[in-house]
Design a protein around this motif. Structure first.
Motif, PDB file in Angstrom:
ATOM      1  N   ILE A   4       0.837  -1.189   0.000  1.00 51.46           N
ATOM      2  CA  ILE A   4       0.000   0.000   0.000  1.00 51.46           C
ATOM      3  C   ILE A   4       0.878   1.248   0.000  1.00 51.46           C
ATOM      4  CG2 ILE A   4      -1.913   1.201   1.112  1.00 51.46           C
ATOM      5  CD1 ILE A   4      -2.582  -1.680   0.362  1.00 51.46           C
ATOM      6  N   LEU A   5       0.614   2.159  -0.938  1.00 51.50           N
ATOM      7  CA  LEU A   5       1.312   3.445  -0.957  1.00 51.50           C
ATOM      8  C   LEU A   5       0.425   4.475  -0.272  1.00 51.50           C
ATOM      9  CD1 LEU A   5       3.781   5.076  -2.046  1.00 51.50           C
ATOM     10  CD2 LEU A   5       2.341   5.665  -4.006  1.00 51.50           C
ATOM     11  N   VAL A   6       0.914   5.055   0.829  1.00 52.61           N
ATOM     12  CA  VAL A   6       0.167   6.054   1.594  1.00 52.61           C
ATOM     13  C   VAL A   6       0.728   7.428   1.274  1.00 52.61           C
ATOM     14  CG1 VAL A   6      -0.504   6.843   3.894  1.00 52.61           C
ATOM     15  CG2 VAL A   6      -0.257   4.384   3.438  1.00 52.61           C
ATOM     16  N   VAL A   7      -0.128   8.304   0.723  1.00 58.50           N
ATOM     17  CA  VAL A   7       0.311   9.642   0.331  1.00 58.50           C
ATOM     18  C   VAL A   7      -0.395  10.671   1.205  1.00 58.50           C
ATOM     19  CG1 VAL A   7       0.599  11.268  -1.564  1.00 58.50           C
ATOM     20  CG2 VAL A   7       0.534   8.801  -2.035  1.00 58.50           C
ATOM     21  N   HIS A  26      -0.125  -5.810   5.806  1.00 59.86           N
ATOM     22  CA  HIS A  26       0.255  -5.119   4.581  1.00 59.86           C
ATOM     23  C   HIS A  26       1.638  -4.478   4.702  1.00 59.86           C
ATOM     24  CE1 HIS A  26      -3.801  -5.685   3.140  1.00 59.86           C
ATOM     25  NE2 HIS A  26      -4.306  -5.002   4.164  1.00 59.86           N
ATOM     26  N   GLU A  27       2.271  -4.293   3.577  1.00 59.34           N
ATOM     27  CA  GLU A  27       3.519  -3.526   3.509  1.00 59.34           C
ATOM     28  C   GLU A  27       3.152  -2.097   3.130  1.00 59.34           C
ATOM     29  OE1 GLU A  27       7.510  -3.142   0.690  1.00 59.34           O
ATOM     30  OE2 GLU A  27       6.223  -4.926   0.567  1.00 59.34           O
ATOM     31  N   CYS A  28       3.712  -1.104   3.802  1.00 64.69           N
ATOM     32  CA  CYS A  28       3.354   0.287   3.546  1.00 64.69           C
ATOM     33  C   CYS A  28       4.560   1.120   3.109  1.00 64.69           C
ATOM     34  CB  CYS A  28       2.741   0.931   4.795  1.00 64.69           C
ATOM     35  SG  CYS A  28       1.124   0.274   5.230  1.00 64.69           S
ATOM     36  N   ILE A  29       4.317   2.009   2.147  1.00 65.31           N
ATOM     37  CA  ILE A  29       5.312   2.979   1.697  1.00 65.31           C
ATOM     38  C   ILE A  29       4.670   4.348   1.848  1.00 65.31           C
ATOM     39  CG2 ILE A  29       6.706   3.784  -0.249  1.00 65.31           C
ATOM     40  CD1 ILE A  29       6.329   0.913  -1.415  1.00 65.31           C
ATOM     41  N   LEU A  35       4.676  15.609  -5.771  1.00 65.76           N
ATOM     42  CA  LEU A  35       5.559  15.454  -6.926  1.00 65.76           C
ATOM     43  C   LEU A  35       6.282  14.102  -6.939  1.00 65.76           C
ATOM     44  CD1 LEU A  35       7.134  19.030  -7.059  1.00 65.76           C
ATOM     45  CD2 LEU A  35       5.375  18.079  -8.573  1.00 65.76           C
ATOM     46  N   GLN A  36       6.280  13.403  -5.818  1.00 65.67           N
ATOM     47  CA  GLN A  36       6.975  12.111  -5.727  1.00 65.67           C
ATOM     48  C   GLN A  36       6.086  10.919  -6.093  1.00 65.67           C
ATOM     49  OE1 GLN A  36       7.885  12.328  -1.558  1.00 65.67           O
ATOM     50  NE2 GLN A  36       9.833  13.377  -1.868  1.00 65.67           N
ATOM     51  N   VAL A  37       4.782  11.165  -6.217  1.00 69.55           N
ATOM     52  CA  VAL A  37       3.838  10.050  -6.298  1.00 69.55           C
ATOM     53  C   VAL A  37       3.994   9.222  -7.570  1.00 69.55           C
ATOM     54  CG1 VAL A  37       1.401   9.389  -6.315  1.00 69.55           C
ATOM     55  CG2 VAL A  37       2.184  11.223  -4.812  1.00 69.55           C
ATOM     56  N   MET A  38       4.016   9.861  -8.731  1.00 66.69           N
ATOM     57  CA  MET A  38       4.067   9.113  -9.990  1.00 66.69           C
ATOM     58  C   MET A  38       5.251   8.164 -10.025  1.00 66.69           C
ATOM     59  SD  MET A  38       1.514   9.469 -12.057  1.00 66.69           S
ATOM     60  CE  MET A  38       2.254   8.747 -13.521  1.00 66.69           C
ATOM     61  N   ASN A  39       6.439   8.676  -9.699  1.00 63.40           N
ATOM     62  CA  ASN A  39       7.634   7.833  -9.715  1.00 63.40           C
ATOM     63  C   ASN A  39       7.528   6.711  -8.693  1.00 63.40           C
ATOM     64  OD1 ASN A  39       8.909   9.212 -11.774  1.00 63.40           O
ATOM     65  ND2 ASN A  39      10.032  10.577 -10.383  1.00 63.40           N
ATOM     66  N   ALA A  40       6.948   7.012  -7.519  1.00 61.94           N
ATOM     67  CA  ALA A  40       6.818   6.003  -6.464  1.00 61.94           C
ATOM     68  C   ALA A  40       5.888   4.877  -6.906  1.00 61.94           C
ATOM     69  CB  ALA A  40       6.298   6.645  -5.179  1.00 61.94           C
ATOM     70  N   VAL A  41       4.803   5.222  -7.594  1.00 56.25           N
ATOM     71  CA  VAL A  41       3.855   4.202  -8.055  1.00 56.25           C
ATOM     72  C   VAL A  41       4.493   3.344  -9.142  1.00 56.25           C
ATOM     73  CG1 VAL A  41       1.633   3.789  -9.182  1.00 56.25           C
ATOM     74  CG2 VAL A  41       1.834   5.575  -7.442  1.00 56.25           C
ATOM     75  N   ILE A  42       5.206   3.983 -10.072  1.00 53.60           N
ATOM     76  CA  ILE A  42       5.839   3.242 -11.170  1.00 53.60           C
ATOM     77  C   ILE A  42       6.943   2.322 -10.639  1.00 53.60           C
ATOM     78  CG2 ILE A  42       7.284   3.487 -13.231  1.00 53.60           C
ATOM     79  CD1 ILE A  42       5.692   6.102 -13.796  1.00 53.60           C
ATOM     80  N   GLU A  43       7.748   2.823  -9.707  1.00 49.32           N
ATOM     81  CA  GLU A  43       8.874   2.046  -9.196  1.00 49.32           C
ATOM     82  C   GLU A  43       8.445   0.922  -8.240  1.00 49.32           C
ATOM     83  OE1 GLU A  43      11.552   4.774  -7.396  1.00 49.32           O
ATOM     84  OE2 GLU A  43      11.975   5.859  -9.266  1.00 49.32           O
ATOM     85  N   ASN A  44       7.440   1.197  -7.394  1.00 50.44           N
ATOM     86  CA  ASN A  44       7.070   0.228  -6.355  1.00 50.44           C
ATOM     87  C   ASN A  44       5.900  -0.680  -6.734  1.00 50.44           C
ATOM     88  OD1 ASN A  44       8.783   1.038  -3.845  1.00 50.44           O
ATOM     89  ND2 ASN A  44       8.015   2.988  -4.625  1.00 50.44           N
ATOM     90  N   GLU A  45       5.141  -0.291  -7.761  1.00 51.02           N
ATOM     91  CA  GLU A  45       3.990  -1.080  -8.213  1.00 51.02           C
ATOM     92  C   GLU A  45       3.094  -1.497  -7.046  1.00 51.02           C
ATOM     93  OE1 GLU A  45       5.546  -4.319 -10.487  1.00 51.02           O
ATOM     94  OE2 GLU A  45       6.051  -3.053 -12.196  1.00 51.02           O
ATOM     95  N   PRO A  46       2.529  -0.541  -6.316  1.00 53.43           N
ATOM     96  CA  PRO A  46       1.682  -0.889  -5.174  1.00 53.43           C
ATOM     97  C   PRO A  46       0.363  -1.525  -5.621  1.00 53.43           C
ATOM     98  CG  PRO A  46       1.531   1.454  -5.634  1.00 53.43           C
ATOM     99  CD  PRO A  46       2.618   0.914  -6.522  1.00 53.43           C
ATOM    100  N   ASP A  47      -0.249  -2.265  -4.715  1.00 53.99           N
ATOM    101  CA  ASP A  47      -1.554  -2.872  -4.986  1.00 53.99           C
ATOM    102  C   ASP A  47      -2.679  -1.863  -4.816  1.00 53.99           C
ATOM    103  OD1 ASP A  47      -0.785  -5.760  -5.349  1.00 53.99           O
ATOM    104  OD2 ASP A  47       0.073  -5.381  -3.372  1.00 53.99           O
ATOM    105  N   LEU A  48      -2.404  -0.771  -4.079  1.00 56.76           N
ATOM    106  CA  LEU A  48      -3.417   0.254  -3.841  1.00 56.76           C
ATOM    107  C   LEU A  48      -2.729   1.521  -3.350  1.00 56.76           C
ATOM    108  CD1 LEU A  48      -6.901  -0.145  -2.280  1.00 56.76           C
ATOM    109  CD2 LEU A  48      -5.328   1.474  -1.189  1.00 56.76           C
ATOM    110  N   SER A  71      -0.569   4.470 -18.836  1.00 50.27           N
ATOM    111  CA  SER A  71      -0.886   3.048 -18.985  1.00 50.27           C
ATOM    112  C   SER A  71      -0.218   2.191 -17.908  1.00 50.27           C
ATOM    113  CB  SER A  71      -0.475   2.555 -20.373  1.00 50.27           C
ATOM    114  OG  SER A  71       0.927   2.708 -20.567  1.00 50.27           O
ATOM    115  N   ARG A  72       0.883   2.682 -17.341  1.00 49.02           N
ATOM    116  CA  ARG A  72       1.598   1.919 -16.315  1.00 49.02           C
ATOM    117  C   ARG A  72       0.918   1.972 -14.949  1.00 49.02           C
ATOM    118  NH1 ARG A  72       7.173   5.014 -17.013  1.00 49.02           N
ATOM    119  NH2 ARG A  72       5.599   6.683 -17.138  1.00 49.02           N
ATOM    120  N   THR A  73       0.057   2.956 -14.752  1.00 44.21           N
ATOM    121  CA  THR A  73      -0.519   3.172 -13.420  1.00 44.21           C
ATOM    122  C   THR A  73      -2.044   3.233 -13.407  1.00 44.21           C
ATOM    123  OG1 THR A  73      -0.342   5.583 -13.698  1.00 44.21           O
ATOM    124  CG2 THR A  73       1.522   4.459 -12.674  1.00 44.21           C
ATOM    125  N   ARG A  74      -2.687   3.209 -14.559  1.00 45.69           N
ATOM    126  CA  ARG A  74      -4.126   3.465 -14.614  1.00 45.69           C
ATOM    127  C   ARG A  74      -4.972   2.407 -13.914  1.00 45.69           C
ATOM    128  NH1 ARG A  74      -5.125   3.113 -21.010  1.00 45.69           N
ATOM    129  NH2 ARG A  74      -4.149   5.140 -20.683  1.00 45.69           N
TER     130      ARG A  74
END
Length: 236
Positions: A4-7, A26-29, A35-48, A71-74
């Motif tokens: 899980i990515l927590v922003v 769960h594992e949390c990031i 401004l960090q979110v897009m890269n974090a989602v692409i790099e970590n591939e969170p489930d939610l 397309s990588r995050t939609r």
């Protein structure tokens, strides 16, 4: 265990969410700047992603639109978490395609339950590869939809909604049923959101949008051959 990515830029809230989610296995990031979110989602591939809307660097609504446009995050599920408690804010968030919307102050237990419900629905989507009805093909594995071989771009929520309709062709799906299957809960705000998503689906399908039938006072159904149905109605 899900990732899980927590922003959220408020440390106390991030710590509270992380503590409860880790207790659930769960594992949390944690991310504090938009401004960090897009890269974090692409790099970590969170489930939610749990996404606050009021963030430094870039606001949550802009971030959400970027996630859905890439397309990588939609296909990554997103729960919007915000102090914006107005009904119009919730409607706007759900109509953008968010998987859920929770306002502050909130119950960490409720957030955890909503996350679990979304993850269960997401995992269901990956189990069945294809659903084919006439000229329509729903590719669950790759989250793609085709009509007569032509791909039609859908948001994650639109895809989920269409998948429910196509799973049981001709069956009448009540509004409450669709809200539970797609959004995980039912209330008056979400009902308006459902109707908006049906309207958008029809618009994207063009002429084929007539296959989605409104059952007055009940809900919606998907009819493979609406012309034949109309002819039968006239004959009777």
């Amino acid at each position: 265990m899900s990732k899980i990515l927590v922003v959220d830029d408020e440390p106390d809230i991030s710590e509270l969410i992380t503590l409860h989610l880790m207790r659930e296995g769960h594992e949390c990031i944690c991310i504090t700047n938009g401004l960090q979110v897009m890269n974090a989602v692409i790099e970590n591939e969170p489930d939610l992603v749990v996404l606050d809307l009021m963030l430094p660097g870039q606001d949550g609504v802009t971030i959400f639109k970027r996630l859905r446009a890439d397309s990588r995050t939609r296909s990554v599920p997103v729960i919007m978490l915000t102090a914006r408690a107005q009904v119009t804010d919730k409607i706007n968030g759900l109509e953008l395609g968010a998987d859920d919307y929770l306002t502050k102050p909130f119950s960490p237990r409720e957030l955890s339950l909503r996350i679990s419900a979304i993850l269960r629905r997401t995992k269901k989507v990956t189990h069945v590869s294809e659903v084919k009805t006439g000229a329509f093909l729903l590719d669950r594995k790759n989250m793609k939809f085709f009509h007569n071989g032509t791909p039609i771009d859908l948001t994650t929520t639109e895809f989920k909604l269409l998948a429910v309709l196509l799973e049981n062709v001709t069956a009448v799906h009540t509004r409450a049923e669709l809200l539970r299957e797609v959004w995980g809960y039912s209330d008056d705000v979400a009902t308006r959101t459902l109707d908006t998503h049906i309207k958008r689906l029809r618009e994207k399908l063009g002429e084929a949008g007539r296959h989605i039938i409104t059952v007055r006072g009940t809900g919606y159904q998907f009819i493979p051959d609406p012309v034949a149905i109309a002819a039968d109605s006239l004959a009777s």
